[in-house]
Design an enzyme around this catalytic site. Sequence first.
Site, mmCIF file in Angstrom:
data_model
loop_
_atom_site.group_PDB
_atom_site.id
_atom_site.type_symbol
_atom_site.label_atom_id
_atom_site.label_comp_id
_atom_site.label_asym_id
_atom_site.label_seq_id
_atom_site.Cartn_x
_atom_site.Cartn_y
_atom_site.Cartn_z
ATOM 1 N N ARG A 1 -5.492 1.646 12.559
ATOM 2 C CA ARG A 1 -6.325 1.859 11.378
ATOM 3 C C ARG A 1 -7.087 3.182 11.474
ATOM 4 O O ARG A 1 -7.257 3.884 10.477
ATOM 5 C CB ARG A 1 -7.301 0.689 11.201
ATOM 6 C CG ARG A 1 -7.988 0.675 9.841
ATOM 7 C CD ARG A 1 -8.862 -0.542 9.678
ATOM 8 N NE ARG A 1 -10.101 -0.438 10.430
ATOM 9 C CZ ARG A 1 -11.267 -0.952 10.027
ATOM 10 N NH1 ARG A 1 -11.357 -1.599 8.886
ATOM 11 N NH2 ARG A 1 -12.336 -0.827 10.768
ATOM 12 N N ASP B 1 3.906 -4.325 2.447
ATOM 13 C CA ASP B 1 2.634 -3.896 3.018
ATOM 14 C C ASP B 1 2.614 -2.405 3.355
ATOM 15 O O ASP B 1 2.487 -1.563 2.482
ATOM 16 C CB ASP B 1 2.322 -4.753 4.241
ATOM 17 C CG ASP B 1 0.859 -4.655 4.681
ATOM 18 O OD1 ASP B 1 0.136 -3.782 4.179
ATOM 19 O OD2 ASP B 1 0.434 -5.460 5.523
ATOM 20 N N HIS C 1 0.882 -1.166 0.000
ATOM 21 C CA HIS C 1 0.000 0.000 0.000
ATOM 22 C C HIS C 1 0.924 1.222 0.000
ATOM 23 O O HIS C 1 1.375 1.685 1.054
ATOM 24 C CB HIS C 1 -0.893 0.030 1.237
ATOM 25 C CG HIS C 1 -1.583 -1.265 1.547
ATOM 26 N ND1 HIS C 1 -2.396 -1.904 0.655
ATOM 27 C CD2 HIS C 1 -1.578 -2.027 2.674
ATOM 28 C CE1 HIS C 1 -2.872 -3.019 1.209
ATOM 29 N NE2 HIS C 1 -2.381 -3.111 2.433
ATOM 30 N N HIS D 1 -10.924 -6.817 -1.035
ATOM 31 C CA HIS D 1 -10.074 -6.411 0.082
ATOM 32 C C HIS D 1 -10.007 -7.457 1.181
ATOM 33 O O HIS D 1 -8.923 -7.865 1.616
ATOM 34 C CB HIS D 1 -10.569 -5.082 0.670
ATOM 35 C CG HIS D 1 -9.754 -4.602 1.829
ATOM 36 N ND1 HIS D 1 -10.030 -4.973 3.134
ATOM 37 C CD2 HIS D 1 -8.670 -3.784 1.885
ATOM 38 C CE1 HIS D 1 -9.146 -4.407 3.939
ATOM 39 N NE2 HIS D 1 -8.315 -3.678 3.218
ATOM 40 N N HIS E 1 -1.296 -12.362 4.751
ATOM 41 C CA HIS E 1 -1.071 -12.448 6.195
ATOM 42 C C HIS E 1 -1.297 -13.860 6.734
ATOM 43 O O HIS E 1 -0.357 -14.512 7.157
ATOM 44 C CB HIS E 1 -1.906 -11.428 6.970
ATOM 45 C CG HIS E 1 -1.650 -10.028 6.561
ATOM 46 N ND1 HIS E 1 -0.377 -9.490 6.474
ATOM 47 C CD2 HIS E 1 -2.511 -9.020 6.190
ATOM 48 C CE1 HIS E 1 -0.454 -8.235 6.075
ATOM 49 N NE2 HIS E 1 -1.724 -7.925 5.891
ATOM 50 N N GLN F 1 0.930 4.455 2.410
ATOM 51 C CA GLN F 1 1.214 4.326 3.838
ATOM 52 C C GLN F 1 2.675 4.606 4.178
ATOM 53 O O GLN F 1 3.010 4.820 5.345
ATOM 54 C CB GLN F 1 0.790 2.941 4.333
ATOM 55 C CG GLN F 1 -0.717 2.743 4.315
ATOM 56 C CD GLN F 1 -1.147 1.387 4.822
ATOM 57 O OE1 GLN F 1 -0.359 0.647 5.419
ATOM 58 N NE2 GLN F 1 -2.403 1.030 4.570
#
Length: 458
Positions: A85, A324, A60, A211, A273, A63
Amino acid sequence: MQKIWAERALTPDGWQTNVLIDVDQDGRIKQVTPDSPLDGVGDAEKYSCILAAPANAHSHSFQRAMAGLTEQRGASKSDSFWSWRRLMFRFLEEITPEQVQAIAAYVQMEMLEAGYATNVEFHYLHHAQGGQPYGQLGEMAMRITEAAKQTGIGLSLLPVHYQYGGLNKRVPVSGQDRFCNDLDRFRTLASDCAGLVRNGASDWSSGVAPHSMRAVAPSDLKQMATLFPNGPIHMHLAEQIPEVEEVVSELGARPVEWVLDQIGPDARWHFIHLTQMLPHETEQLAKTGATAVLCPITESSLGDGIFDGPRWFDVGGRVAIGSDSNIRISLCEELRTLDYSQRLRDNSRAALATSEFSTGRRLYDAVLQGGAASAGRQTGALKAGFWADMLAFDMKHADLCGLHQDKLIDSFVFTGDNRMITDVWSAGRHMVSSGRHIHKDEITNEYLRAVKGLREEF
């Protein structure tokens, strides 16, 4: 035609010496010829040690700009993925397309310098503030592709389907609403993204990414493979204990159990994950041919849990590696963190090694193959017909000097950092030389301008 010669190289036939690699104008390997004397290779570029370079199978990009901003604890005595989050959603209330492009370019540059040849972008930031679509629905996706043109990285673009704020179809909160589409609009978005890829470099690829079970209707998950018959399918799965509990409460089964029963995954599926699985789930999912996409640095940062590596490998499971949240982009550190987590949990050493291959070699081979599948890219080996995705080691580095064959990879994984890598090629594009991306200064300056205002607001 490029000609690249290496004193030693890891090929599908094992370690070879005096290896001449011919790369055609499209960026594919035309021929790999071991035992090519140095005095007979002419003006070929010469290196001490070359390996195939893996794909970064989960990212991502945006981030990256949050790195270092989420390590304070609030009023609560505990912090978790879920409080992190909420901070991420706050960050999303500010970020612009121009900033996304600059951040993505910086992330891709760091990936290349770390030894990755491909960015598999799990792209879910689609809309403007308040969830309002841009005039061009794929505006944000276009920013990712423009960054890839600047950095020269291989790209696998995965537009993300995100419908709800949770499994009970709750309304998304501020920031989260920038992700959301209904199925019809997502199909349009996915088509737009595929068009961006077709108009990009010849080695780029695309797929789709529902997602997670908490963000996509079960009925839509069941038809993903049919609606999108081409390319890889990626999905977060079994990442957090509260996620598992929510799925059990709403659907009457644990996440992996539900996926096995209702979707019937195969080699097209890539699950990210998988840190909250029971032993029977681990074994059954591995046997489907699906890939476990592991992000150990981020999983450690967010307290996700520990993937059951020995059990997954024992039944032939496939793995890939990803950065990630991009708080730290380092191929060797991802592999090191993966292995060390197994040692800490099981009070063991070399838990992922075999009688044939050391830990570092086994992990490196695994992520080459799994990363190629996750990217939908013909890569992962120094082999004729494959994209010329390669990295070169600095054999003058103190921790590599005097080592041979698999011990080079073990040292890279367990003692190294990005400074061990001198050069990286993506589909034959020589983007990292002497440890630096060829456009490093320009990309870094654009990134600094982009994040300055964001970080002040945060």
